[in-house]
Every structure is written in C-alpha cells, then in structure tokens.
Design a protein around this motif. Structure first.
Motif, PDB file in Angstrom:
ATOM      1  N   LYS A 160      32.665  -4.405  -3.526  1.00  0.00           N
ATOM      2  CA  LYS A 160      32.238  -5.223  -4.668  1.00  0.00           C
ATOM      3  C   LYS A 160      33.512  -5.506  -5.439  1.00  0.00           C
ATOM      4  CE  LYS A 160      27.601  -3.367  -5.494  1.00  0.00           C
ATOM      5  NZ  LYS A 160      26.752  -2.725  -6.491  1.00  0.00           N
ATOM      6  N   ALA A 225      18.684 -14.893  -4.515  1.00  0.00           N
ATOM      7  CA  ALA A 225      18.363 -13.462  -4.601  1.00  0.00           C
ATOM      8  C   ALA A 225      17.493 -13.007  -3.440  1.00  0.00           C
ATOM      9  CB  ALA A 225      17.676 -13.151  -5.927  1.00  0.00           C
ATOM     10  N   HIS A 232      22.745 -14.223  -1.380  1.00  0.00           N
ATOM     11  CA  HIS A 232      22.366 -12.814  -1.334  1.00  0.00           C
ATOM     12  C   HIS A 232      23.577 -11.910  -1.066  1.00  0.00           C
ATOM     13  CE1 HIS A 232      19.695  -9.468  -0.960  1.00  0.00           C
ATOM     14  NE2 HIS A 232      20.147  -9.186   0.234  1.00  0.00           N
ATOM     15  N   ARG A 236      26.354  -9.499  -5.101  1.00  0.00           N
ATOM     16  CA  ARG A 236      26.808  -8.154  -5.473  1.00  0.00           C
ATOM     17  C   ARG A 236      28.207  -8.158  -6.084  1.00  0.00           C
ATOM     18  NH1 ARG A 236      27.133  -7.270   0.264  1.00  0.00           N
ATOM     19  NH2 ARG A 236      29.278  -7.148   0.992  1.00  0.00           N
ATOM     20  N   GLU A 239      28.358  -8.145  -9.860  1.00  0.00           N
ATOM     21  CA  GLU A 239      27.955  -6.934 -10.586  1.00  0.00           C
ATOM     22  C   GLU A 239      29.131  -6.266 -11.298  1.00  0.00           C
ATOM     23  OE1 GLU A 239      25.749  -4.278  -8.087  1.00  0.00           O
ATOM     24  OE2 GLU A 239      24.449  -5.869  -7.366  1.00  0.00           O
ATOM     25  N   LYS A 267      19.078 -12.450 -12.558  1.00  0.00           N
ATOM     26  CA  LYS A 267      18.079 -11.483 -13.041  1.00  0.00           C
ATOM     27  C   LYS A 267      17.301 -10.890 -11.874  1.00  0.00           C
ATOM     28  CE  LYS A 267      14.086 -11.177 -16.131  1.00  0.00           C
ATOM     29  NZ  LYS A 267      13.163 -11.949 -16.982  1.00  0.00           N
ATOM     30  N   LYS A 268      16.930 -11.754 -10.898  1.00  0.00           N
ATOM     31  CA  LYS A 268      16.156 -11.268  -9.740  1.00  0.00           C
ATOM     32  C   LYS A 268      16.992 -10.306  -8.900  1.00  0.00           C
ATOM     33  CE  LYS A 268      14.442 -15.384  -8.344  1.00  0.00           C
ATOM     34  NZ  LYS A 268      13.739 -16.332  -7.479  1.00  0.00           N
ATOM     35  N   HIS A 269      18.300 -10.605  -8.806  1.00  0.00           N
ATOM     36  CA  HIS A 269      19.179  -9.726  -8.013  1.00  0.00           C
ATOM     37  C   HIS A 269      19.381  -8.388  -8.712  1.00  0.00           C
ATOM     38  CE1 HIS A 269      22.386  -8.357  -5.444  1.00  0.00           C
ATOM     39  NE2 HIS A 269      23.168  -8.205  -6.486  1.00  0.00           N
ATOM     40  N   ASN A 270      19.678  -8.435  -9.998  1.00  0.00           N
ATOM     41  CA  ASN A 270      19.921  -7.210 -10.767  1.00  0.00           C
ATOM     42  C   ASN A 270      19.796  -7.542 -12.259  1.00  0.00           C
ATOM     43  OD1 ASN A 270      20.858  -4.952 -12.032  1.00  0.00           O
ATOM     44  ND2 ASN A 270      22.786  -4.812 -10.924  1.00  0.00           N
ATOM     45  N   PRO A 271      18.698  -7.109 -12.907  1.00  0.00           N
ATOM     46  CA  PRO A 271      18.463  -7.447 -14.326  1.00  0.00           C
ATOM     47  C   PRO A 271      19.600  -7.039 -15.252  1.00  0.00           C
ATOM     48  CG  PRO A 271      16.514  -6.425 -13.348  1.00  0.00           C
ATOM     49  CD  PRO A 271      17.610  -6.297 -12.331  1.00  0.00           C
ATOM     50  N   GLU A 272      20.379  -6.035 -14.867  1.00  0.00           N
ATOM     51  CA  GLU A 272      21.492  -5.572 -15.722  1.00  0.00           C
ATOM     52  C   GLU A 272      22.571  -6.637 -15.880  1.00  0.00           C
ATOM     53  OE1 GLU A 272      23.002  -1.812 -14.400  1.00  0.00           O
ATOM     54  OE2 GLU A 272      21.007  -0.913 -14.361  1.00  0.00           O
ATOM     55  N   LEU A 273      22.591  -7.606 -14.944  1.00  0.00           N
ATOM     56  CA  LEU A 273      23.602  -8.666 -15.033  1.00  0.00           C
ATOM     57  C   LEU A 273      23.444  -9.485 -16.308  1.00  0.00           C
ATOM     58  CD1 LEU A 273      23.663  -9.965 -11.339  1.00  0.00           C
ATOM     59  CD2 LEU A 273      25.401  -8.611 -12.485  1.00  0.00           C
TER      60      LEU A 273
END
Length: 329
Positions: A160, A225, A232, A236, A239, A267-273
């Motif tokens: 990453k 996502a 996809h 990453r 992140e 958001k769908k991949h990782n809400p923390e983004l």
C-alpha cells in the motif's frame, strides 16, 4: 519507473531451517574410560525475516524469486560443543508492505519503518545434548533430542503506497498530466481512459528544499469497490494517503455528481477514507473565463474547498502546492 516494473502484489513461499540434533556423545580420554555424557546441543534453524527498505518502491524484485529457504541448524558434538545456528534469509520489501497468510487471508503484520525486521517463519529449536539428561540415577544417558522442524507456508505480500497526497478522479480527469507538471515523474499520458494502469509516484519540490510525495492512482469508475474496472485493486493505495486530492475536469457534465460517485466508491471500499482531509481541484480550467468560473462555483459540492487549475497552462499550480503543504502540515 515503467508500468511493467510496478508490482504491488505477490505470493511467496517461505521455509525456515530445521534445528540441529543434540549429540549423545560420551566423554572418552586415554586414562578416562567412563567420562560421562558430553554431547552438545544442536543449533537453531535459520529464520525467514521480512525487512523494510526505504529505497524500494515496488515488489518487482520478488516477481521471479518466490521461494525463500533458511539454512538448517548444525548438529551438536562432543565436549558440549553447540552446533552452529542456521543462517537467516532476508526478504527486503518497501515501506507500506502488508503480509498476509495466503490460506486464511489474515493480516500478520505490516512494515512501515526502514530496516524494521519481522520474523515471517521461525527456525526450529536445536535439540538438547545428552549431558542435560544426566541424573543421579542415570549417569550415562545414551540419547539426545532431535532438532525441531522448521515452519513453512505460502504468504501474500502486498504493497500500500506510502504517499502524502493521493490523486482521486475518474479516468481521463488529468491526474497524470498534473503529476507530470508539478513533479519530475514521467507517467504515460494519452487522451483515452485508463492510460494509467499502475500507480505513479512523484515528489513535489516545495519552498526551502522541502518536499512531499503525491501518488497518481488509476482512475476510479462507478462500481470500483465491487471490482469493476481497475478500481478494486488500487483503492487500497488510497488508504495510506493523509490527504485526498479530488480532480474533476471543468468540462464534466455534473461536477457535483462525479464528486459524490467518487466519494461513494471510497466509502464502500473503506468508510474510514472519509475521515481524511479532502480538497477539490477543477482541472482543464484554461477554457473558462472568470464569469464562467463564478457561475460554476454555485454548482460545486458543499463542504469542500476548491481551486481552479490548468496543468497545461500552468494556472493555479503554486496555489495548489501551497494549499497541499498547509493541509499536510
């Protein structure tokens, strides 16, 4: 770095060394016929160790060497001599590398510091020599422990990217052009979607010899996502960026809608983004006059600062650098 040399995912096999056997030797000298046990311990088997290297940017060096084996430990010998430890095998990886168990997909650890070392598979312990088993009732044990077997397995190594700023946008939004203008990077640029197939990194030289790293990540499309397009695999990389720079061209049909689609994919991949700092750039703005820009401002998404730029006409680029530097510090 050419596109073909950028590798961010690889599967490797690692096998640690077996521990050496303990010795069952009994001491013998010219005038000492029954000297008792003096067999030494076996040496430990070598580890396979993952080591961080700040000078690496890709896993390309692992593309053609995927099997790593450490040395076996040496056997113990007479006079309580311990066998030699097996040599460790090192696998160097870039910072920002994650290691997973290939079977369970569980994250085992990640490497974020230069020269940080983590044992991937531990070498087997050496067996104890027979002198450990001597007792008042068993003066001459004629046995010793065998060494413990090493461990082995398949592991996924994935990278990453550790960049300060991540460029987020649809294919053909002008991300590669911007990167080529504000850094010394030479990404492939053409007038069609998905020109960028691998992430490109560039270092932005700022005032007073300071700098920050910006990553051009392949374009996101709706459904990225879920694995549509190239999204996809590369989501990453976003992140790790502390700041996200959204790039939407001025000739887009609906800037607000494009921004919302991009945000939704993240958001769908990782809400923390969505917790990261965001900044919006309207690229290809050299075709707009001041009146048009004022009209467009009312149609821009709310709650995010914006800037009109043009990579080709070199408009707004210094303001962009100033803004990014301010956000990063």
């Amino acid at each position: 770095m050419t596109e073909g040399n950028f590798v961010d995912y690889i599967k490797v096999y690692a096998s640690s060394g077996k521990g050496g056997r303990g010795s069952a030797h009994l001491h013998r000298e010219k005038y000492i016929t029954k000297g008792g046990p003096d067999g030494g311990d076996g040496g430990r088997g070598g580890h396979v160790i993952i080591r961080g290297d700040k000078n690496m940017w890709t896993l390309f060096h692992l593309k053609f060497k995927k099997h790593f084996r450490a040395e076996h430990g040496g056997d113990g010998s007479k006079s309580r001599s311990t066998g030699h430890d097996g040599a460790d095998t090192y696998v160097d990886v870039p910072l920002g590398t994650i290691v997973r168990d290939a079977e369970t997909n569980e994250i085992l650890f990640e490497i974020t510091k230069d020269q940080e070392e983590v044992i991937l598979v531990e070498g087997g312990k050496g067996g104890l020599g027979n002198w450990h088993f001597k007792s008042s009732t068993n003066q001459t044990p004629r046995y010793a422990q065998p060494g413990i077997d090493g461990k082995e397995g398949w592991f996924q190594i994935e990278l990453k990217i550790l960049a300060d700023v991540g460029l987020v946008g649809f294919p053909n939004a002008g991300k590669s052009t911007l990167l080529s203008v504000i850094t010394a990077a030479k990404p492939k640029i053409a007038d069609y979607a998905f020109t960028t197939l691998k992430p490109n990194l560039g270092i932005v030289e700022y005032r007073d010899f300071q700098s920050f790293v910006i990553a051009d990540i392949p374009g996101i499309i709706e459904g990225a996502a879920e694995g549509k397009g190239l999204g996809h695999r590369f989501l990453r990389h976003i992140e790790r960026n502390s700041t996200l720079l959204f790039l939407i061209p001025a000739d887009s049909d609906d800037i607000k809608k494009e921004y919302e689609i991009l945000l939704n994919e993240l958001k769908k991949h990782n809400p923390e983004l969505l917790d990261k700092q965001r900044f919006l750039c309207i690229s290809k703005s050299d075709m707009l006059d001041d009146e048009l820009k004022e009209e467009m401002v009312n149609e821009l998404p709310e709650g995010i600062e914006h800037l009109f730029i043009s990579s080709i006409a070199q408009q707004g680029l210094q303001e962009l650098k100033d803004k990014l530097w301010q956000m990063l510090n």
